[in-house]
Design a protein around this motif. Structure first.
Motif, PDB file in Angstrom:
ATOM      1  N   TYR A 207       0.805  -1.220   0.000  1.00 32.98           N
ATOM      2  CA  TYR A 207       0.000   0.000   0.000  1.00 32.98           C
ATOM      3  C   TYR A 207       0.840   1.272   0.000  1.00 32.98           C
ATOM      4  O   TYR A 207       0.472   2.266  -0.613  1.00 32.98           O
ATOM      5  N   GLN A 228       4.515 -15.081  -6.951  1.00 28.30           N
ATOM      6  CA  GLN A 228       3.941 -14.758  -5.646  1.00 28.30           C
ATOM      7  C   GLN A 228       3.844 -13.244  -5.418  1.00 28.30           C
ATOM      8  O   GLN A 228       2.775 -12.705  -5.144  1.00 28.30           O
ATOM      9  N   THR A 232       0.344 -10.711  -5.626  1.00 35.66           N
ATOM     10  CA  THR A 232      -0.068  -9.883  -4.486  1.00 35.66           C
ATOM     11  C   THR A 232      -0.100  -8.417  -4.888  1.00 35.66           C
ATOM     12  O   THR A 232      -1.041  -7.688  -4.573  1.00 35.66           O
ATOM     13  N   GLN A 239      -7.346  -3.314  -5.791  1.00 34.96           N
ATOM     14  CA  GLN A 239      -8.034  -2.935  -4.549  1.00 34.96           C
ATOM     15  C   GLN A 239      -7.904  -1.452  -4.277  1.00 34.96           C
ATOM     16  O   GLN A 239      -8.810  -0.806  -3.777  1.00 34.96           O
TER      17      GLN A 239
ATOM     18  N   PRO B 118       1.685 -20.709  -4.231  1.00 31.62           N
ATOM     19  CA  PRO B 118       1.054 -19.769  -3.313  1.00 31.62           C
ATOM     20  C   PRO B 118      -0.412 -20.160  -3.106  1.00 31.62           C
ATOM     21  O   PRO B 118      -1.067 -20.634  -4.019  1.00 31.62           O
ATOM     22  N   THR B 120      -4.296 -19.084  -1.789  1.00 28.16           N
ATOM     23  CA  THR B 120      -5.176 -17.965  -1.439  1.00 28.16           C
ATOM     24  C   THR B 120      -6.343 -18.472  -0.624  1.00 28.16           C
ATOM     25  O   THR B 120      -6.912 -19.513  -0.921  1.00 28.16           O
ATOM     26  N   ASN B 127     -12.869  -7.655  -1.315  1.00 31.66           N
ATOM     27  CA  ASN B 127     -11.732  -6.764  -1.154  1.00 31.66           C
ATOM     28  C   ASN B 127     -11.995  -5.440  -1.856  1.00 31.66           C
ATOM     29  O   ASN B 127     -11.153  -4.915  -2.562  1.00 31.66           O
ATOM     30  N   PRO B 129     -12.626  -1.406  -2.367  1.00 30.58           N
ATOM     31  CA  PRO B 129     -12.057  -0.239  -1.690  1.00 30.58           C
ATOM     32  C   PRO B 129     -13.100   0.506  -0.839  1.00 30.58           C
ATOM     33  O   PRO B 129     -14.276   0.541  -1.177  1.00 30.58           O
ATOM     34  N   LEU B 137      -8.918   2.227   2.000  1.00 32.59           N
ATOM     35  CA  LEU B 137      -8.690   0.925   2.632  1.00 32.59           C
ATOM     36  C   LEU B 137      -9.619  -0.047   1.923  1.00 32.59           C
ATOM     37  O   LEU B 137     -10.354   0.337   1.031  1.00 32.59           O
ATOM     38  N   THR B 138      -9.591  -1.329   2.324  1.00 37.54           N
ATOM     39  CA  THR B 138     -10.594  -2.229   1.772  1.00 37.54           C
ATOM     40  C   THR B 138     -11.421  -2.764   2.926  1.00 37.54           C
ATOM     41  O   THR B 138     -10.973  -2.761   4.078  1.00 37.54           O
ATOM     42  N   ARG B 141      -9.659  -5.326   4.926  1.00 36.82           N
ATOM     43  CA  ARG B 141      -8.623  -4.823   5.827  1.00 36.82           C
ATOM     44  C   ARG B 141      -9.238  -4.260   7.098  1.00 36.82           C
ATOM     45  O   ARG B 141      -8.726  -4.476   8.203  1.00 36.82           O
ATOM     46  N   ILE B 210      -5.982 -11.855   3.200  1.00 34.03           N
ATOM     47  CA  ILE B 210      -5.752 -10.517   2.646  1.00 34.03           C
ATOM     48  C   ILE B 210      -4.664 -10.557   1.580  1.00 34.03           C
ATOM     49  O   ILE B 210      -4.803  -9.985   0.505  1.00 34.03           O
ATOM     50  N   TYR B 211      -3.568 -11.212   1.880  1.00 33.27           N
ATOM     51  CA  TYR B 211      -2.483 -11.327   0.905  1.00 33.27           C
ATOM     52  C   TYR B 211      -2.629 -12.707   0.275  1.00 33.27           C
ATOM     53  O   TYR B 211      -3.597 -12.990  -0.380  1.00 33.27           O
ATOM     54  N   SER B 212      -1.671 -13.547   0.450  1.00 32.69           N
ATOM     55  CA  SER B 212      -1.802 -14.963   0.131  1.00 32.69           C
ATOM     56  C   SER B 212      -0.703 -15.586   0.956  1.00 32.69           C
ATOM     57  O   SER B 212       0.109 -14.878   1.534  1.00 32.69           O
ATOM     58  N   THR B 213      -0.703 -16.887   1.053  1.00 35.49           N
ATOM     59  CA  THR B 213       0.309 -17.490   1.909  1.00 35.49           C
ATOM     60  C   THR B 213       1.030 -18.580   1.135  1.00 35.49           C
ATOM     61  O   THR B 213       0.591 -18.979   0.063  1.00 35.49           O
TER      62      THR B 213
END
Lengths: 386, 290
Positions: A207, A228, A232, A239, B118, B120, B127, B129, B137-138, B141, B210-213
């Motif tokens: 951000y 990755q 993101t 967003q 990755p 999700t 998500n 805005p 923000l979203t 978030r 929110i992101y991904s892992t």
């Protein structure tokens, strides 16, 4: 006394290891990151390599023998990649090495390959200076950042009509090199530079970067990132409500990228050396075989692994034996019909002649907008069309 | 000015996430004196579990979170009873070696089972805005920050106002006296480790949405969590929260006005300054224990 007893045992051992190269397989070593932050891409490369070897063995192998591919995990780290190279050369007695993925790791393996006189080919590492080190055993069947920038800048200006571009790259040799190369080329075409920023591997929150991007007044943004990070970042651009043309380099135009990025991937452009829907019968065959083996279409790195192994096996065949200098000559004589064009090498071992594509992601698929050929770097820009 | 507001807002959001990620670490250290180097991997497992629950089992986000908490809590309990139990009261080094080993084991096991792709996690909210004046923000978030606050508050209430929490604090003050008073300290230690694991796992799943892992995510998380805990004071609850927010805002401002490429330097600067000027952290553990 002890020495005397040991002597015959040692002699046998030495004989056994000296006899090893004469066995009935031709061994090729592959170093890829199979764990760590780029493991995903390294695994794709290894999958492509396995497929190439499987196909070749089914067609009779090289030099009338089966090819044995030995894969080691270099973790994208110079130290681990050097260890892997030592192990492959010393213990496994491979006749040639492929790999190392990350430019810094490849650069560390190069002197090892030279020391043991082992031909070494990378299908991925794009840092420009690698082929300028005068290492006669080193070859690269991949584009450099500069070659890619040169090939794409015109396409991007013509197709996207951008006036002012922001550059974002991952903070390593490759990301910085790509951002700089594209910035230089696009500036040459009269495109204004809005900002150049970098982020670290594995960063999750963009951000702050995007706040700057929004304030920069750019109408397009260039991104150099892998799956990755790139996914993101693209998700957060959408967003954040930023409406700019996004074009990226890295492994973008893959089904996995589209799957994890979702709707946010719509409309973005990617400059890629390979995409699974490139036109041509040779590529169709590759995609069909790869999909049958791994249940998904190949991406940039799968193609890189596939091509580099094929190039190396062709060179060994051409050498007519496993002698290093004969294989090096074989590599120089490369004229390999790949899914994405015809690979040849310059005297420095830099590959050229293969295609690269500008693709756009639409409805969850990649559309090829235009293709361009990676030109012989010795030729000037004027001869680009050849 | 608008830029500044956005930077501060970004910093506070990531600061809240840092705080939640660090809370389990500080709790386990404060109550058990175990420096848990596998903390980031427990966070990663939370994300992977969350992905399994929502994508493979098809549960919704909240059911998935409940399942993840239950499974990870049980894992934490077992890790304490079968591993940490063996090195208890032998000083700090054996437990450090143990948790480092555990972190390597967990990463590679996850790598073997889930692979390198990755992952999700479908979030509970879109998500989209949200505009608060000039700040973007979203919804997700805003929700995640609220969820962080709720989880932190819940952990605080457990420790302050339940029987188990009192037993935890008593065991930490003097294990021998606690045992004499009839507290089953083995169970208290296991509960503490389970609670810390659940906090790490919930952070992993929340941020994964929110992101991904991915299975290698643990290292960076551990690193930031250690920065937060050193800044806030090892074992301090309030310290983890304030430390997280300070780190988040400092990174956002550095990234905003200097350069995003060098933002990780902030964590190291904070650690060095803390160790020089306030070696026990902002909230000295002498005054407040979690």
């Amino acid at each position: 006394m002890r020495k005397l007893i040991l002597a015959p045992i040692m002699a046998t051992a030495v004989m056994a290891s000296a006899a090893a190269p004469a066995q009935d397989t031709v061994k090729i070593g592959l170093i890829q990151p199979l764990t760590g932050s780029v493991a995903y891409n390294g695994t794709a490369d290894a999958n492509g390599a396995r497929l190439a070897v499987k196909e070749r063995n089914a067609a009779g192998g090289v030099l009338g023998k089966q090819v044995e591919l030995i894969i080691e995990d270099g973790q994208c780290s110079p130290a681990n990649s050097v260890n892997a190279a030592e192990k492959l050369i010393q213990r496994d007695r491979v006749v040639a090495l492929v790999g190392a993925f990350c430019s810094s790791a490849t650069s560390a393996v190069m002197p090892v390959a030279r020391k043991y006189k082992t031909p070494f080919l990378t299908g991925v590492s794009s840092e420009a200076s690698l082929t300028e080190k005068g290492n006669p055993y080193f070859f690269r069947s991949a584009e450099t950042d500069a070659l890619l920038g040169k090939a794409f800048s015109r396409l991007i200006v013509d197709n996207l009509g951008l006036k002012k571009v922001a550059y974002i790259g991952v903070n390593d040799d490759w990301g910085r090199g790509s951002a700089k190369a594209f910035e230089q080329e696009l500036s040459g075409h009269g495109v204004e530079t809005a900002m150049i920023e970098y982020f670290n591997h594995g960063a999750t929150d963009f951000y702050t970067l995007l706040t700057k991007l929004r304030g920069s007044g750019a109408d397009g943004v260039f991104v150099a990132a892998e799956t990755q990070d790139g996914s993101t970042l693209v998700k957060q651009i959408k967003q954040f409500g930023i409406d700019m043309d996004v074009f990226g380099v890295g492994s973008w135009a893959t089904s996995d990228f589209i799957k994890i990025t979702g709707d946010a991937a719509e409309g973005i452009y990617a400059a890629v050396p390979y995409v699974s829907n490139l036109p041509g019968e040779r590529n169709e065959r590759f995609v069909k075989d790869y999909s049958a083996a791994y249940d998904h279409a190949p991406g940039k790195y799968a193609a890189a692994g596939y091509n580099s192994l094929n190039i190396m096996m062709d060179a060994i065949d051409r050498a007519g034996g496993t002698d290093a200098s004969a294989i090096v000559d074989g590599l120089h004589a490369t004229d390999y019909e790949a899914p994405n064009g015809r690979y040849r090498f310059t005297r420095d071992g830099q590959g050229y002649g293969f295609d690269a594509a500008l693709v756009q992601i639409r409805d969850g698929h990649t559309d090829v907008v235009a293709t361009t050929r990676i030109a012989d770097p010795r030729a000037d820009g004027a001869k680009d069309g050849q | 000015m608008d830029m500044l507001l956005q930077f501060v807002a970004n910093g506070l959001v990531s600061g809240a996430f840092y705080a939640l990620s660090a809370l389990g670490l500080t709790l386990i250290f404060g109550l058990m004196r175990v420096v848990n180097f596998a903390h980031g991997e427990l966070y990663m497992l939370g994300g992977v579990m969350g992905w399994l629950a929502t994508t493979v089992l098809g549960l919704n986000f909240f059911a998935g979170l409940a399942l993840t908490l239950a499974v990870m809590g049980a894992c934490g309990w077992l890790v304490d009873r079968f591993l940490i139990e063996r090195v208890r009261d032998q000083g700090e080094e054996p437990s450090i070696l143990l948790t480092i080993g555990l972190s390597i084991f967990l990463t590679n096991t996850a790598l073997l089972l889930v692979g390198t792709a990755p992952l999700t996690i479908e979030g509970p909210l879109p998500n989209k805005p949200v505009f608060l004046g000039p700040v973007v923000l979203t919804e997700l978030r805003v929700f995640a920050v609220a969820a962080c606050a709720v989880l932190i508050l819940a952990a605080h209430l457990v420790i302050r106002h339940t029987r188990l929490g009192r037993a935890m604090r008593a065991t930490f003050q003097d294990p021998m006296a606690a045992r004499l008073a009839g507290i089953n300290t083995a169970r208290v230690y296991a509960s503490t480790f389970a609670l810390g694991t659940m906090l790490a796992a919930s952070a992993g799943m929340l941020l994964g949405s929110i992101y991904s892992t991915h299975v290698s995510a643990g290292g960076l998380v551990s690193l930031k969590a250690f920065v937060v805990v050193i800044l806030g004071g090892m074992g301090s609850f309030a310290g983890a929260i304030v430390g997280g927010l300070i780190l988040g805002v400092a990174e956002a401002l550095w990234g905003g006005y200097i350069s995003t490429g060098t933002v990780d330097i902030i964590g190291f600067i904070i650690v060095i300054l803390t160790l020089i000027f306030k070696p026990y952290g902002l909230f000295s553990t002498q005054v407040e224990r979690a």
